[in-house]
Structures are given as C-alpha cells and as structure tokens.
Write an enzyme that holds these catalytic residues in place. Structure first.
Site, PDB file in Angstrom:
ATOM      1  N   CYS A   1      62.221  43.886  75.908  1.00 46.71           N
ATOM      2  CA  CYS A   1      62.501  45.325  75.900  1.00 46.71           C
ATOM      3  C   CYS A   1      61.260  46.085  76.357  1.00 46.71           C
ATOM      4  CB  CYS A   1      63.016  45.796  74.560  1.00 46.71           C
ATOM      5  SG  CYS A   1      62.043  45.293  73.188  1.00 46.71           S
TER       6      CYS A   1
ATOM      7  N   GLU B   1      66.125  49.218  67.143  1.00 42.58           N
ATOM      8  CA  GLU B   1      65.105  48.961  68.158  1.00 42.58           C
ATOM      9  C   GLU B   1      65.877  48.627  69.423  1.00 42.58           C
ATOM     10  OE1 GLU B   1      62.013  49.783  68.979  1.00 42.58           O
ATOM     11  OE2 GLU B   1      61.861  49.348  66.833  1.00 42.58           O
TER      12      GLU B   1
HETATM   13  C1  UN1 Z   1      60.844  42.659  72.736  1.00 41.49           C
HETATM   14  O1  UN1 Z   1      60.854  42.522  73.943  1.00 41.49           O
HETATM   15  O2  UN1 Z   1      61.916  42.941  72.161  1.00 41.49           O
HETATM   16  O3  UN1 Z   1      54.983  43.597  73.268  1.00 41.49           O
HETATM   17  C2  UN1 Z   1      59.651  42.476  71.880  1.00 41.49           C
HETATM   18  C3  UN1 Z   1      55.648  42.608  73.563  1.00 41.49           C
HETATM   19  C4  UN1 Z   1      55.958  41.583  72.513  1.00 41.49           C
HETATM   20  C5  UN1 Z   1      57.221  41.942  71.771  1.00 41.49           C
HETATM   21  C6  UN1 Z   1      58.387  42.255  72.642  1.00 41.49           C
HETATM   22  N1  UN1 Z   1      54.851  41.497  71.606  1.00 41.49           N
HETATM   23  O4  UN1 Z   1      56.066  42.432  74.692  1.00 41.49           O
END
Ligand code: UN1
Length: 494
Positions: A284, A250
């Site tokens: 992310c 990921e």
């Molecule tokens: C991440 O930034 O690695 O959708 C995960 C979202 C959160 C998860 C982010 N529920 O921003």
C-alpha cells in the site's frame, strides 16, 4: 498428502464444522502448499464466544505479564525467522530478502509492544478542586476482529494483534485466503509463547462467510481491517449498523516520489525502482506516481525505463530474482486492465505492459511497466493499481508537484528528492500524507512511528508506534474526591 491447518479456537486446532477445506498455493508455481479449514459463521460463533470468555481473565492479567508472553513470542519469531521467511516467499511470492523483512517487522513490533506491558502511560493531572485526584488510564476495548491482507502476511497481523493483546483485548483473527499458512505459523508461535486459550483465535475463510459474520457479530467490539477502499467502506458501513463497533481502517495508497531538478538522480533512481517494483508493486506504500520537474523528466524517464527493463523476474526463493509474481490471476487481470486504461487515456507506454513469461513457472508474472506523459487527471494517476506500474507526471516545480501529490483520494506516503533544505522543509509541511520521506523512496516505514494515511487511506486511526495504543484502547478518566463533601466542578472553584 498436503498438510492440513485447522482453525485455532479456544486453544485447540480444529477443522471447520462443515469439514470443508481449501488449498493454499505458491503463486509462482501453482503448487499446493497445504490445505486449511474453510470456515463459516458457525465457526466464527465459537471463536467469538471463546474470545469473550477469555476476555474476562485476560483483561485482569497484569499488563507486564501480558508483555512477557509477547516477549517470548518475539524471541520465537526471531529464532524461526528463516523458516517463516522461506514459507512466506512460497505462499505470498515476494523475494526472500523482502520476506525476511516482513518477518523482521513482526519481530520489531512484538518486542516493541512487549515493552508496553510495563508502560501504557496514562495521565495524572491536577484537579481544579482541593482534595480531589484526577487521572486517566487505558482500558481494553474487548474482542477485536483482525482482518488482514496477503501482502504482508506476518507483519500486518502482528501490527494489529500485538498492541491489541498487550492492552488486554482478545482477538479473532481472519487472515487473507491467499496466505493462511503464515497466519497459522504466527498463531502457533503465540500459543507456544504461553498465550492462554481463547485469547487469540484463528478462523480461516473468505470475506463473504467469515469476514461478514465478524462484522455483524454482537460479540465483536472492534474491527481492525487492512485492504481496499471499497472493502473498507463496506466494513465501516456494516460495523456501524451492527453495534457501532470501533473500526480501524488501513486502506489504499497512490504514493508519489517527487524529483526536483537539483536532486541526486542516482539516488532517486534507486529509490524509485525499489519503491515501484519491490514486492511487485503490491504494497500500500508502493510508489505508483513519479512527479518530476520538467528539466530532468527525459533523463529520468530513460534511466528508470532502462532499470525497469533489466529487472529479473522469477521465483522469490532464487537468489537472482528481483521481482516475484503477482498474488494470483485476478490480480494480473486487474493490472492488465489498468494498462489498457492508460493506453486509452493517451499515456505513452515506455516499457512493459504485458504479462511476462518465466520459463518453468506457471505463476502470474507481469513486466515492470512505465507510462510517461501522464496527466494528473488520468485514472492511472489516481487509482490504486497494486502492481508493477509506474506513471511519470511532469510538472513545473515544487508547488505544482505538491498539488498533484495531494490531489488524489489517497494520502499514505510521499517522497521528495532534492538537495535544497528550504524546499525539503516546505514539502514536509505541505505534503498531505501520513508518511513523508526526504531523499528516500515511499516504502520502508519503521514500526516505532505511527503508520497510516490521510483522506481515504483510512479513518483516522494509526497502526504501530505509541499511536497504536490509542487505536486498541479506550481512555477511562477517573476522579477521586477525598474532601468528604460535595464539590461541584466548574462551580465551586473559587
Ligand atoms: C503495506 O504495504 O501494507 O513501509 C505495509 C512499508 C512496510 C509496510 C508496508 N514497512 O512499506
């Protein structure tokens, strides 16, 4: 004296064999929150051996029983939500409301996967031959190494550990060096919930020593990794050379919000600010590109700039704080260098761009930053910055917007603001990202749907939802012939 957190191996909390320790710091103040074991390959060996031993019995423990333990863990996470969230803000820096969200996401996935203890549906299909039974069931993979980042210290490990466990795998968990205490708290809850020794093992330490040892270890069957593209490529290469382990990656994002001229701009501004500067841009899924139809580009620029300028920086535990610190100085230097890159590329800096001073706090704070007149080929429009920097890219309409959106190596999340249902559905069809939002920002995925991205955001696996069951299991297809004679498939079918 700072509290010490040891590794958790075979059901016991133990120091690193070398006796070494490292501190965990509050990124807003630099205060030492505790000390954790600083492990090496010899600690990894023990953890993997424990996980291998535990796998023999855990895979045979009825899945509903495994689910019940997860259910208890979910209840404990829920009961301790405030305690976990407060420590999460102190160790990672995000504001308290978001820290609660991080813990809530862990609670959600844990309940969800607890339920999978009584589902884990397989397939039963008709055979092409008489008196023959055909079905497929899930099997665990074995020992899963879980290597996680610091930006969601409770949620991301839970996305990985809970499906792995309910399916009958055992785990060696190496959390990010910046957020070890949260990892210890999560594992402590699994222990308290009744997880047998060896089923989850925790090994603190850096990527070079602990991470590498896991990638190469013959006793590890799968690596589940969240982090940067460069690290993900390395994980895939090394794991391929060492036993062709299954690798679930990921990786990064370069997520865009697209705003068309007919959009509700008030709504769009709220979504953009939340997605670009929430978690200080360290998601992310964070929005780092604003692709905007020219007719509203100027107005949107002014409104976003005004809001970005007024955001209050500070310690995440203070109720008035809207944006916390970056995780450490290295992250700050990286964000700074991207601002330089943007300037040199000829983008127009509208607001921010500098390290921020917050009175009384020594942490790495950075001003919420907006660049305008950004062209899609510029590096600030293509590379993941992982900080509070937003690039405005003007376009002539939806078609160009989609092209720009899809034209980067990442493909995690995208968003479109419009009131036109026809264009919304065209975008849903054509946006090439694992997550698409209509009239909402790029962050805020819920755990009951798959999470992951196209292209170099990952390698085809998904976290969360039912899709996570595929990531952490093998399919076993079973044929039972009760005809009492040789029946040849594809041949004796007439
Ligand atoms: C991440 O930034 O690695 O959708 C995960 C979202 C959160 C998860 C982010 N529920 O921003």
């Amino acid at each position: 004296m700072a509290e010490f957190y040891g590794n958790y191996i075979d059901g016991r909390w133990v120091p690193a064999k070398s006796g070494r320790r490292s501190p965990s710091l509050d990124p807003a103040t630099g205060e030492v929150l505790g000390e954790v074991a600083r492990s090496g390959p010899e600690d990894v060996d023990e953890a993997v051996e424990a996980a291998r031993r535990a796998f023999r019995t855990w895979r045979l423990t009825p899945a509903p029983k495994r689910g019940e333990i997860l259910y208890r863990a979910a209840e404990l996470l829920r009961d301790r939500k405030e305690e976990l969230a407060a420590m999460l803000t102190r160790e990672m820096g995000k504001v308290l409301a978001e820290a609660r969200g991080d813990v809530q996401e862990a609670i959600d996935i844990t309940y969800f996967m607890a339920g999978e203890g009584r589902r884990q549906f397989g397939h039963t299909v008709p055979s092409e031959l008489p008196d023959k039974w055909a079905m497929a069931v899930r099997d665990p993979i074995g020992v899963v190494a879980v290597i996680t980042p610091w930006n969601f210290p409770t949620a991301i490990p839970s996305w990985k550990i809970m499906p792995a466990l309910v399916l009958g795998n055992t785990v060696v968990f190496k959390p990010a060096s910046d957020t070890p205490i949260l990892a210890a708290m999560l594992v402590g809850i699994l222990e308290e919930a009744g997880l047998p020794p060896g089923v989850v093992n925790l090994v603190f330490g850096g990527g070079e020593e602990v991470g590498e040892a896991l990638l190469r270890h013959p006793g590890v069957d799968m690596i589940s990794f969240t982090g940067s593209v460069e690290s993900g490529q390395h994980v895939a290469e090394v794991a391929a050379r060492h036993g062709l382990k299954r690798v679930s990656l990921e990786l990064g994002g370069k997520n865009a919000v697209i705003v068309l001229a007919d959009a509700d701009l008030d709504l769009a501004v709220d979504g953009i600010i939340w997605s670009a500067y929430g978690t200080t841009g360290q998601r992310c899924t964070a929005c780092s590109r604003l692709i905007v139809e020219r007719a509203v580009a100027e107005e949107l620029e002014e409104r976003i700039a005004a809001r970005a300028r007024s955001l209050r920086l500070g310690h995440g535990l203070r109720p008035e704080t809207e944006v916390g610190p970056l995780i450490n100085r290295t992250a700050l230097e990286r964000v700074k260098s991207y601002v330089e890159v943007g300037r040199r590329e000829g983008a127009r800096l509208v607001v921010g761009g500098e390290e921020a001073e917050v009175p009384g706090l020594a942490g790495a704070f950075f001003q919420p930053t907006v660049f305008a007149d950004v062209r899609p080929e510029m590096r600030i429009a293509r590379e993941e910055i992982f900080g509070p920097v937003l690039s405005l890219i003007p376009v002539d309409g939806l078609e160009e917007a989609i092209e720009v959106n899809n034209g980067v190596q990442y493909g995690l999340s995208s968003s479109l603001y419009t009131r036109d249902v026809h264009r919304a559905f065209r975008a849903i069809r054509d946006l090439a990202t694992g997550i698409v939002y209509i009239n909402a920002g790029t962050i805020g995925a819920e755990i009951q749907l798959p999470f992951g991205g196209y292209r170099m955001t990952g390698n085809g696996h998904r976290e969360a939802g039912i899709a996570a069951l595929d990531t952490y299991s093998e399919w076993k297809s079973i044929y039972v012939d009760f005809s009492g004679r040789l029946q040849r498939a594809q041949i004796d079918t007439h």
